[in-house]
Scaffold this active site. Structure first.
Site, PDB file in Angstrom:
ATOM      1  N   GLY A 147       0.844  -1.187   0.000  1.00 46.55           N
ATOM      2  CA  GLY A 147       0.000   0.000   0.000  1.00 46.55           C
ATOM      3  C   GLY A 147       0.878   1.235   0.000  1.00 46.55           C
ATOM      4  O   GLY A 147       2.039   1.190   0.429  1.00 46.55           O
ATOM      5  N   GLN A 199       2.807   9.996   1.583  1.00 51.23           N
ATOM      6  CA  GLN A 199       4.114   9.328   1.638  1.00 51.23           C
ATOM      7  C   GLN A 199       5.000   9.734   0.471  1.00 51.23           C
ATOM      8  O   GLN A 199       6.216   9.554   0.529  1.00 51.23           O
ATOM      9  CB  GLN A 199       3.954   7.802   1.646  1.00 51.23           C
ATOM     10  N   HIS A 227      -4.676   1.440   7.600  1.00 51.06           N
ATOM     11  CA  HIS A 227      -3.294   1.935   7.677  1.00 51.06           C
ATOM     12  C   HIS A 227      -3.100   3.111   6.710  1.00 51.06           C
ATOM     13  O   HIS A 227      -2.544   4.145   7.079  1.00 51.06           O
ATOM     14  CB  HIS A 227      -2.322   0.787   7.354  1.00 51.06           C
ATOM     15  N   GLU A 228      -3.579   2.957   5.473  1.00 54.22           N
ATOM     16  CA  GLU A 228      -3.416   4.033   4.483  1.00 54.22           C
ATOM     17  C   GLU A 228      -4.250   5.254   4.845  1.00 54.22           C
ATOM     18  O   GLU A 228      -3.805   6.396   4.696  1.00 54.22           O
ATOM     19  CB  GLU A 228      -3.788   3.546   3.078  1.00 54.22           C
ATOM     20  N   HIS A 253      -2.533   7.540   7.169  1.00 53.94           N
ATOM     21  CA  HIS A 253      -1.562   8.454   6.549  1.00 53.94           C
ATOM     22  C   HIS A 253      -2.248   9.756   6.111  1.00 53.94           C
ATOM     23  O   HIS A 253      -1.668  10.835   6.199  1.00 53.94           O
ATOM     24  CB  HIS A 253      -0.902   7.804   5.331  1.00 53.94           C
ATOM     25  N   CYS A 271       5.835  -0.183   7.587  1.00 56.55           N
ATOM     26  CA  CYS A 271       5.424   0.981   6.793  1.00 56.55           C
ATOM     27  C   CYS A 271       6.585   1.402   5.917  1.00 56.55           C
ATOM     28  O   CYS A 271       7.721   1.482   6.390  1.00 56.55           O
ATOM     29  CB  CYS A 271       5.010   2.123   7.728  1.00 56.55           C
ATOM     30  N   LEU A 272       6.319   1.688   4.644  1.00 62.27           N
ATOM     31  CA  LEU A 272       7.383   2.111   3.731  1.00 62.27           C
ATOM     32  C   LEU A 272       8.014   3.428   4.191  1.00 62.27           C
ATOM     33  O   LEU A 272       9.155   3.720   3.836  1.00 62.27           O
ATOM     34  CB  LEU A 272       6.827   2.274   2.305  1.00 62.27           C
TER      35      LEU A 272
HETATM   36 CO    CO Z   1       2.491   3.247   5.919  1.00 62.87          CO
END
Ligand code: CO
Length: 169
Positions: free
Chosen positions: A44, A49, A134-135, A138, A92-93
Site C-alpha cells: 500500500g 508518503q 493503515h493508508e 496516513h 510501513c514504507l
Molecule cells: Co504506511
C-alpha cells in the site's frame, strides 16, 4: 519511481485535503504510486508518503502469500461501518526497518471515489481492511506507531531496528 518521505519527517504529520480534480495529473500519479509501491515491495502507498497532501492511496496485497493481486485506487475514503478486531504485524514504507502488532477493526465498509470520481462501495475484512485503515491513517497524518500503547512505542522502535518487516504499507 517517486521518492518516499521517511519518519520522522514532519510532513507525514500533515492532514491531507479532499481530492477534487480527477484529471490526468491524478491518473499519472496513481500509476507512478502503484509502480513505486511494487518496486519497494510494499502492499500500500498513500499520497502523503510521496509528498502529495490529498486524500488518496493505492493498495495491492499481491505480495502476500495467499492474497489475490488486485490494484485498488481509493480516493476520498470514508468508513461507513467498522466492526470486530484484528491484530496484525505491520510495517510501513515510511518507517523502514520497524514493525509492530497493531490492533484495528476486522471488517470495514468503505465509501470512496475511483480515479474518475465515480462513487464506489467496498466491503473488506482481514488484511485488506487492515491496509485500508493503515493508508487512511496516513491521510490523517498518523503512522502505525501512533496506534501502539505509548510505553511500547520506543521499545518496538528499538526492537525492530534490525529486523526485516514482512509486510509494509
Ligand atoms: Co504506511
Amino acid at each position: 519511481m517517486l521518492p518516499l518521505l521517511h519518519y520522522p519527517d514532519p510532513r507525514l504529520r500533515q492532514v491531507s485535503e479532499p481530492l477534487s480534480d480527477f484529471n490526468e495529473d491524478l491518473h499519472g500519479l496513481l500509476d507512478l504510486m502503484a509502480i513505486t509501491m511494487r518496486s519497494e515491495r510494499g502492499i500500500g502507498l498513500a499520497a502523503p508518503q510521496v509528498g502529495r497532501f490529498e486524500r488518496f492511496f493505492v493498495i495491492d496485497l499481491g505480495l502476500v502469500k495467499g492474497e489475490e493481486s488486485k490494484l485498488y485506487e481509493i480516493c476520498n475514503p470514508y468508513f461507513e461501518k467498522a466492526s470486530g478486531s484484528i491484530a496484525f504485524e505491520e510495517g510501513c514504507l515510511s518507517v523502514p526497518g520497524y514493525g509492530a502488532r497493531v490492533k484495528r477493526r476486522r471488517r470495514v465498509r468503505l465509501r470512496y471515489q475511483d480515479r474518475y470520481g465515480k462513487p464506489q462501495l467496498l466491503e473488506a475484512e482481514g488484511l485488506l481492511a487492515v491496509a485500508l485503515q493503515h493508508e487512511n491513517d496516513h491521510l490523517d497524518g498518523k503512522v502505525f506507531l501512533d496506534r501502539l500503547p505509548w510505553p511500547l512505542r520506543w521499545w518496538h522502535r528499538r526492537k525492530a531496528r534490525n529486523s526485516s518487516v514482512a509486510v509494509a504499507f
